[in-house]
Design a protein around this motif. Structure first.
Motif, PDB file in Angstrom:
ATOM      1  N   ALA A   1      41.481  10.192  13.348  1.00 48.99           N
ATOM      2  CA  ALA A   1      41.037  10.215  14.925  1.00 48.99           C
ATOM      3  C   ALA A   1      41.459   8.901  14.992  1.00 48.99           C
ATOM      4  O   ALA A   1      41.876   9.004  16.689  1.00 48.99           O
ATOM      5  N   ALA A   2      41.416   7.558  14.315  1.00 48.21           N
ATOM      6  CA  ALA A   2      42.456   6.462  14.920  1.00 48.21           C
ATOM      7  C   ALA A   2      43.986   6.594  14.447  1.00 48.21           C
ATOM      8  O   ALA A   2      44.135   6.279  15.714  1.00 48.21           O
ATOM      9  N   GLU A   3      44.086   7.230  14.029  1.00 52.56           N
ATOM     10  CA  GLU A   3      45.683   7.880  14.396  1.00 52.56           C
ATOM     11  C   GLU A   3      45.552   8.288  14.452  1.00 52.56           C
ATOM     12  O   GLU A   3      47.603   8.042  15.784  1.00 52.56           O
ATOM     13  N   VAL A   4      44.855   9.319  16.086  1.00 53.68           N
ATOM     14  CA  VAL A   4      45.934  10.349  16.756  1.00 53.68           C
ATOM     15  C   VAL A   4      45.405   9.249  18.122  1.00 53.68           C
ATOM     16  O   VAL A   4      46.090   9.103  18.727  1.00 53.68           O
ATOM     17  N   SER A   5      44.208   8.179  18.193  1.00 54.03           N
ATOM     18  CA  SER A   5      44.270   7.882  19.359  1.00 54.03           C
ATOM     19  C   SER A   5      44.792   6.991  19.309  1.00 54.03           C
ATOM     20  O   SER A   5      45.416   6.005  20.454  1.00 54.03           O
ATOM     21  N   ALA A   6      46.269   6.616  17.863  1.00 59.57           N
ATOM     22  CA  ALA A   6      47.577   5.263  18.881  1.00 59.57           C
ATOM     23  C   ALA A   6      48.361   6.204  19.289  1.00 59.57           C
ATOM     24  O   ALA A   6      48.994   5.558  20.275  1.00 59.57           O
ATOM     25  N   GLU A   7      47.911   7.311  18.568  1.00 63.88           N
ATOM     26  CA  GLU A   7      49.551   8.464  19.887  1.00 63.88           C
ATOM     27  C   GLU A   7      49.001   8.051  21.093  1.00 63.88           C
ATOM     28  O   GLU A   7      49.772   8.233  22.421  1.00 63.88           O
ATOM     29  N   VAL A   8      47.337   8.564  21.365  1.00 62.78           N
ATOM     30  CA  VAL A   8      47.491   8.299  22.966  1.00 62.78           C
ATOM     31  C   VAL A   8      47.113   7.183  23.648  1.00 62.78           C
ATOM     32  O   VAL A   8      47.698   7.397  24.630  1.00 62.78           O
ATOM     33  N   MET A   9      47.096   6.675  22.905  1.00 67.72           N
ATOM     34  CA  MET A   9      47.240   5.098  23.844  1.00 67.72           C
ATOM     35  C   MET A   9      48.995   4.585  23.505  1.00 67.72           C
ATOM     36  O   MET A   9      49.051   4.039  25.176  1.00 67.72           O
ATOM     37  N   ALA A  10      49.774   5.300  22.655  1.00 64.63           N
ATOM     38  CA  ALA A  10      51.195   4.897  23.069  1.00 64.63           C
ATOM     39  C   ALA A  10      51.207   6.096  24.914  1.00 64.63           C
ATOM     40  O   ALA A  10      52.029   5.245  25.199  1.00 64.63           O
ATOM     41  N   ALA A  11      50.877   6.806  24.563  1.00 60.15           N
ATOM     42  CA  ALA A  11      52.025   7.576  25.701  1.00 60.15           C
ATOM     43  C   ALA A  11      50.581   7.642  27.429  1.00 60.15           C
ATOM     44  O   ALA A  11      52.306   7.266  27.857  1.00 60.15           O
ATOM     45  N   TRP A  12      49.513   6.866  26.999  1.00 59.20           N
ATOM     46  CA  TRP A  12      49.029   6.131  28.611  1.00 59.20           C
ATOM     47  C   TRP A  12      50.005   4.929  29.179  1.00 59.20           C
ATOM     48  O   TRP A  12      50.462   4.747  30.270  1.00 59.20           O
ATOM     49  N   TRP A  13      50.736   4.546  27.972  1.00 58.38           N
ATOM     50  CA  TRP A  13      51.072   3.291  28.257  1.00 58.38           C
ATOM     51  C   TRP A  13      52.656   3.903  29.324  1.00 58.38           C
ATOM     52  O   TRP A  13      53.183   2.934  30.066  1.00 58.38           O
ATOM     53  N   ARG A  14      52.820   4.533  28.747  1.00 62.54           N
ATOM     54  CA  ARG A  14      53.876   5.282  29.606  1.00 62.54           C
ATOM     55  C   ARG A  14      53.454   6.114  30.881  1.00 62.54           C
ATOM     56  O   ARG A  14      55.117   5.600  31.472  1.00 62.54           O
ATOM     57  N   GLN A  15      52.764   6.518  31.065  1.00 69.64           N
ATOM     58  CA  GLN A  15      52.673   6.757  31.980  1.00 69.64           C
ATOM     59  C   GLN A  15      51.951   6.041  32.765  1.00 69.64           C
ATOM     60  O   GLN A  15      51.432   4.671  33.060  1.00 69.64           O
ATOM     61  N   ALA A  16      52.622   5.835  34.783  1.00 71.59           N
ATOM     62  CA  ALA A  16      52.783   4.919  35.619  1.00 71.59           C
ATOM     63  C   ALA A  16      51.127   5.142  36.275  1.00 71.59           C
ATOM     64  O   ALA A  16      50.041   5.710  36.161  1.00 71.59           O
ATOM     65  N   ASP A  17      50.307   3.563  36.598  1.00 68.60           N
ATOM     66  CA  ASP A  17      49.060   3.373  37.012  1.00 68.60           C
ATOM     67  C   ASP A  17      47.488   4.272  36.155  1.00 68.60           C
ATOM     68  O   ASP A  17      46.829   4.908  36.795  1.00 68.60           O
ATOM     69  N   SER A  18      48.391   3.760  34.938  1.00 70.26           N
ATOM     70  CA  SER A  18      47.646   4.406  34.123  1.00 70.26           C
ATOM     71  C   SER A  18      46.954   3.049  32.693  1.00 70.26           C
ATOM     72  O   SER A  18      46.453   3.388  31.782  1.00 70.26           O
ATOM     73  N   THR A  19      46.828   2.468  33.769  1.00 71.08           N
ATOM     74  CA  THR A  19      46.361   1.024  33.230  1.00 71.08           C
ATOM     75  C   THR A  19      44.755   0.682  32.425  1.00 71.08           C
ATOM     76  O   THR A  19      44.351   0.961  31.214  1.00 71.08           O
ATOM     77  N   VAL A  20      44.173   1.200  33.100  1.00 68.77           N
ATOM     78  CA  VAL A  20      42.950   2.084  32.530  1.00 68.77           C
ATOM     79  C   VAL A  20      42.193   2.650  31.415  1.00 68.77           C
ATOM     80  O   VAL A  20      42.128   2.340  30.957  1.00 68.77           O
TER      81      VAL A  20
END
Length: 329
Positions: free
Chosen positions: A214-233
């Motif tokens: 689950a942590a491994e997948v969360s790391a990918e989610v984290m990277a993906a959110w960083w790439r998105q605009a206005d997704s700081t929260v």
């Protein structure tokens, strides 16, 4: 009332009070009840009669569709389910005579039936409807358009039914399907659809005790959110969850997230490729150098965005994010 009649909406069933807390109409409830009664009267005139005698070839299922909408406004979801099931049965009977002609309407009715079944918390029945939609998606274009939502609901329903291992498999299948579709389209970064599917997959893995995965997948989610605009929260919330999962999986030393960034740089990070792994996502994050430092315990209420940038959300969100952190020296 015999058993057959109990499976169909009958006039006596409309003689019940309207719960103001559930009423969703825009006019007086008594007007909506009258409209529902009038529509049911038309339905009853056509029940049991040959389609040749109906005003139009699809008059009965269309009346049932409108009846279901009035019943939904009244908050009578149990009756809505009866109307939707009858509508589905009529379309299936018509389709048996003219194969393929009513396939799209069957899909539409199945989607509506799934919705009202879930309102009634009849999860087992709703799961059966979702499974049928997925079977139809193999040959029907309308069902193919509904398939992503159907996969999401299948995972959710399996989880609500306590079938956690099946929910993990369903979530993994959804991620695989979305990845394949995005790669076929030539996408170079994760879409919101994939981000949400990955989030659901991580949650299901966590639920069955596969916390490290689950942590491994969360790391990918984290990277993906960083790439998105206005997704700081969303990014900071995922950092929090990722760190917490690392700790629970015995990887506390990896939960210390330290990034540095020169002032004035763009708030942007290379996202992992659509077909990438969580490890490649973490490397992408590491290459980005924000001006904030966070060490466990990470709490989203104590952080703002990298470089001191505040998210472009409403005032309540800005308040929840908190004060600007000091820059790294």
């Amino acid at each position: 009332m015999n058993e057959l009649d109990a499976e169909l909406v009958q006039p006596v069933m409309l003689e019940r009070p309207v719960d103001p807390a559930r009423f969703g109409g825009v006019v007086r409830p008594d007007k909506t009840v009258r409209w529902a009664t009038d529509e049911l009267e038309q339905v009853m005139q056509m029940r049991g009669r040959s389609p040749d005698t109906w005003p139009t070839p699809t008059a009965l299922p269309e009346s049932l569709d409108q009846l279901a909408k009035w019943l939904t406004e009244l908050g009578w979801d149990d009756l809505t389910c009866l109307a939707r099931r009858e509508e589905l049965a009529v379309y299936r009977a018509l389709s048996a005579v003219q194969p393929g002609l009513f396939a799209d309407r069957i899909v539409h009715t199945l989607v509506a039936l799934r919705r009202c079944l879930m309102e009634c918390k009849r999860h087992e029945e709703a799961l059966g409807v979702v499974e049928e939609l997925l079977r139809l998606s193999e040959t029907n274009r309308s069902a193919q358009a509904e398939a992503p939502d159907a996969r999401y609901w299948r995972t959710l329903l399996l989880a609500r039914l306590g079938r956690d291992q099946e929910a993990v498999e369903s979530a993994a299948e959804a991620v695989t399907e979305i990845r394949g579709r995005l790669q076929h389209a030539g996408a170079t970064s994760a879409s919101f659809e994939l981000i949400h599917a990955l989030t659901a997959y991580a949650d299901r893995l966590d639920k069955v005790g596969r916390v490290a995965e689950a942590a491994e997948v969360s790391a990918e989610v984290m990277a993906a959110w960083w790439r998105q605009a206005d997704s700081t929260v969303q990014f900071l919330q995922t950092v929090d969850l990722y760190s917490e999962r690392l700790v629970r999986s015995g990887q506390a030393e990896q939960a210390h997230v330290r990034h540095r960034r020169r002032e004035g740089d763009r708030l942007d990070a290379p996202a992992a490729p659509v077909g990438g792994t969580a490890e490649s996502s973490r490397r992408s994050i590491a290459r980005c150098r924000p001006t904030w430092t966070c060490t466990l315990p990470v709490t989203t209420t104590a952080l703002t965005s990298p470089c001191g940038l505040r998210p472009r959300e409403d005032r309540a969100t800005r308040s929840a994010v908190g004060a600007r952190p000091e820059r790294s020296r």
